[in-house]
Write a protein that holds these residues in place. Structure first.
Motif, PDB file in Angstrom:
ATOM      1  N   ILE A 147       0.889  -1.424  -0.084  1.00  0.00           N
ATOM      2  CA  ILE A 147      -0.073  -0.101  -0.109  1.00  0.00           C
ATOM      3  C   ILE A 147       0.838   1.152  -0.169  1.00  0.00           C
ATOM      4  O   ILE A 147       1.873   1.331   0.636  1.00  0.00           O
ATOM      5  CB  ILE A 147      -1.031   0.055   1.259  1.00  0.00           C
ATOM      6  N   ASP A 148       0.455   2.222  -0.856  1.00  0.00           N
ATOM      7  CA  ASP A 148       1.313   3.549  -0.832  1.00  0.00           C
ATOM      8  C   ASP A 148       0.603   4.331   0.206  1.00  0.00           C
ATOM      9  O   ASP A 148      -0.469   4.359   0.429  1.00  0.00           O
ATOM     10  CB  ASP A 148       0.891   4.227  -2.536  1.00  0.00           C
ATOM     11  N   ILE A 158      -6.877   0.868   0.781  1.00  0.00           N
ATOM     12  CA  ILE A 158      -7.502  -0.475   1.667  1.00  0.00           C
ATOM     13  C   ILE A 158      -8.813  -0.657   1.606  1.00  0.00           C
ATOM     14  O   ILE A 158      -9.256  -1.781   1.413  1.00  0.00           O
ATOM     15  CB  ILE A 158      -6.978  -0.078   3.110  1.00  0.00           C
ATOM     16  N   PRO A 159      -9.721   0.256   1.727  1.00  0.00           N
ATOM     17  CA  PRO A 159     -11.265  -0.291   1.312  1.00  0.00           C
ATOM     18  C   PRO A 159     -11.427  -0.612  -0.009  1.00  0.00           C
ATOM     19  O   PRO A 159     -12.412  -1.474  -0.227  1.00  0.00           O
ATOM     20  CB  PRO A 159     -11.978   1.395   1.586  1.00  0.00           C
ATOM     21  N   LYS A 160     -10.678  -0.307  -1.020  1.00  0.00           N
ATOM     22  CA  LYS A 160     -10.825  -0.567  -2.311  1.00  0.00           C
ATOM     23  C   LYS A 160     -10.290  -2.023  -2.405  1.00  0.00           C
ATOM     24  O   LYS A 160     -11.050  -2.959  -3.185  1.00  0.00           O
ATOM     25  CB  LYS A 160      -9.996   0.317  -3.345  1.00  0.00           C
ATOM     26  N   PHE A 161      -9.176  -2.332  -1.729  1.00  0.00           N
ATOM     27  CA  PHE A 161      -8.541  -3.698  -1.728  1.00  0.00           C
ATOM     28  C   PHE A 161      -9.615  -4.639  -1.174  1.00  0.00           C
ATOM     29  O   PHE A 161     -10.079  -5.668  -1.703  1.00  0.00           O
ATOM     30  CB  PHE A 161      -7.428  -3.630  -0.903  1.00  0.00           C
ATOM     31  N   MET A 196      -1.250  -5.429   8.924  1.00  0.00           N
ATOM     32  CA  MET A 196      -0.376  -4.215   8.292  1.00  0.00           C
ATOM     33  C   MET A 196       1.019  -4.320   9.076  1.00  0.00           C
ATOM     34  O   MET A 196       1.068  -4.352  10.248  1.00  0.00           O
ATOM     35  CB  MET A 196      -1.175  -3.129   7.868  1.00  0.00           C
ATOM     36  N   GLY A 197       2.047  -3.687   8.413  1.00  0.00           N
ATOM     37  CA  GLY A 197       3.269  -3.257   8.873  1.00  0.00           C
ATOM     38  C   GLY A 197       3.888  -4.527   9.404  1.00  0.00           C
ATOM     39  O   GLY A 197       4.955  -4.167  10.373  1.00  0.00           O
ATOM     40  N   TYR A 198       4.040  -5.479   9.006  1.00  0.00           N
ATOM     41  CA  TYR A 198       4.615  -6.979   9.353  1.00  0.00           C
ATOM     42  C   TYR A 198       5.892  -7.360   8.825  1.00  0.00           C
ATOM     43  O   TYR A 198       6.714  -8.049   9.346  1.00  0.00           O
ATOM     44  CB  TYR A 198       3.667  -8.164   9.224  1.00  0.00           C
ATOM     45  N   ARG A 199       6.312  -6.235   7.837  1.00  0.00           N
ATOM     46  CA  ARG A 199       7.657  -6.250   7.257  1.00  0.00           C
ATOM     47  C   ARG A 199       7.926  -5.150   6.598  1.00  0.00           C
ATOM     48  O   ARG A 199       7.032  -4.160   6.431  1.00  0.00           O
ATOM     49  CB  ARG A 199       7.866  -7.423   6.272  1.00  0.00           C
ATOM     50  N   MET A 206       3.490  -0.035   2.642  1.00  0.00           N
ATOM     51  CA  MET A 206       3.402  -0.657   4.106  1.00  0.00           C
ATOM     52  C   MET A 206       2.848  -1.939   3.359  1.00  0.00           C
ATOM     53  O   MET A 206       1.951  -1.665   2.214  1.00  0.00           O
ATOM     54  CB  MET A 206       2.567  -0.159   4.928  1.00  0.00           C
ATOM     55  N   PRO A 207       3.033  -3.341   3.975  1.00  0.00           N
ATOM     56  CA  PRO A 207       2.187  -4.289   3.427  1.00  0.00           C
ATOM     57  C   PRO A 207       0.932  -4.582   4.360  1.00  0.00           C
ATOM     58  O   PRO A 207       0.806  -4.024   5.419  1.00  0.00           O
ATOM     59  CB  PRO A 207       3.146  -5.610   4.006  1.00  0.00           C
TER      60      PRO A 207
END
Length: 299
Positions: A147-148, A158-161, A196-199, A206-207
């Motif tokens: 995610i940008d 994120i809502p679109k995903f 999110m944010g796990y790597r 961010m992932p």
């Protein structure tokens, strides 16, 4: 307070380097957190993405120089980090509504964004529901997207995903492998949740994963899914008020803002270096509530 000192120190670092290349890692070091967490926190607290704030400050100073010196546009563009006068002119026009050349003229209306300063403020006093829990290691698996974070794109993407995963039938597939947990509550954990944010995926990203949380670490991960192992943490868990499905995005985004604006500054805790989760719960009558899970350490 330490939190205020660190945040204002980060702003001071930015101000001192507006004519240099700004290293986001150095900003986050001043704030004593990771690059990813600082950008997320900054955006939620100020309602302005970090990159946009830096752009506004640079173009504010550039406008002042145009009106108070004879510096050439090409030199001003290079001074504030633009690769060409054309790129600088586009950015300047977008913010001020006029070209750099016109900005030199007496009486031209320009915009100024002063530097931020962080203070503790007293707000409306609305309650926040939270609990602190200890959780051992567990896994989370599902489908991932990078995610940008710039310009608030994460709040849109994120809502679109989620919408795309629903339309593609991915959420239905995830429900087939989600372990059904019986609870005494009328609310049940939804089959698909978010982490999110796990790597580290690099600057301004961010992932984010939509998938299954396996707190007991017992489920077999199907080959088509990405899996993340989450270390043991102390978590603070915030809960939204009850709402309908159409309000999920609005309620959880507002909760995120309040967490960083109101809870962290005076809580005595800091964000630990770990992932964040969004868990969703539903009842048979289509009521929902959401939880935000954040790993924490005491200051």
């Amino acid at each position: 307070m330490d939190w205020l000192k660190r945040m204002n120190g980060a702003i001071k670092y930015i101000e001192q380097n507006l004519t240099n290349e700004i290293d986001y890692n150095n900003i986050s070091k001043v704030a004593c957190c990771s690059n990813y967490h600082f950008q997320r926190m900054f955006s939620f607290i100020t309602d302005v993405p970090l990159a946009e704030y830096i752009r506004r400050r640079r173009l504010t100073l550039a406008a002042l120089e145009l009106q108070n010196s004879s510096i050439k546009v090409i030199d001003l563009a290079l001074k504030y980090g633009y690769e060409s006068p054309e790129a600088f002119t586009r950015a300047f026009n977008k913010m001020h509504g006029v070209s750099p050349t016109i900005a030199r003229e007496m009486g031209t209306l320009l915009k100024a964004y002063p530097p931020l300063s962080f203070h503790i403020s007293i707000k409306g006093g609305a309650e926040m529901n939270y609990r602190i829990v200890e959780k051992g290691s567990f896994k989370f698996f599902g489908v991932e997207e990078i995610i940008d974070l710039t310009n608030g794109n994460n709040l849109i993407r994120i809502p679109k995903f989620w919408e795309e995963c629903y339309e593609a039938g991915i959420l239905d597939k995830l429900s087939e492998v989600q372990q059904k947990v019986e609870t005494e509550s009328e609310f049940k954990l939804c089959d698909a949740n978010g982490i999110m944010g796990y790597r580290d995926t690099g600057k301004d990203t961010m992932p984010y994963m939509i998938g299954v949380v396996d707190f007991e670490d017992e489920l077999k991960v199907p080959d088509e899914y990405t899996s993340v192992s989450v270390d043991p943490f102390t978590w603070v868990v915030f809960r939204t008020e009850e709402h309908y499905e159409s309000e999920v995005t609005e309620k959880i985004q507002e909760l995120w803002r309040r967490i960083f604006q109101e809870w962290f500054p005076s809580s005595g805790y800091e964000h630990a270096e770990g992932p964040e989760m969004e868990l969703y719960y539903t009842a048979d009558d289509d009521r929902f509530f959401s939880e935000v899970w954040i790993p924490i350490i005491k200051k």
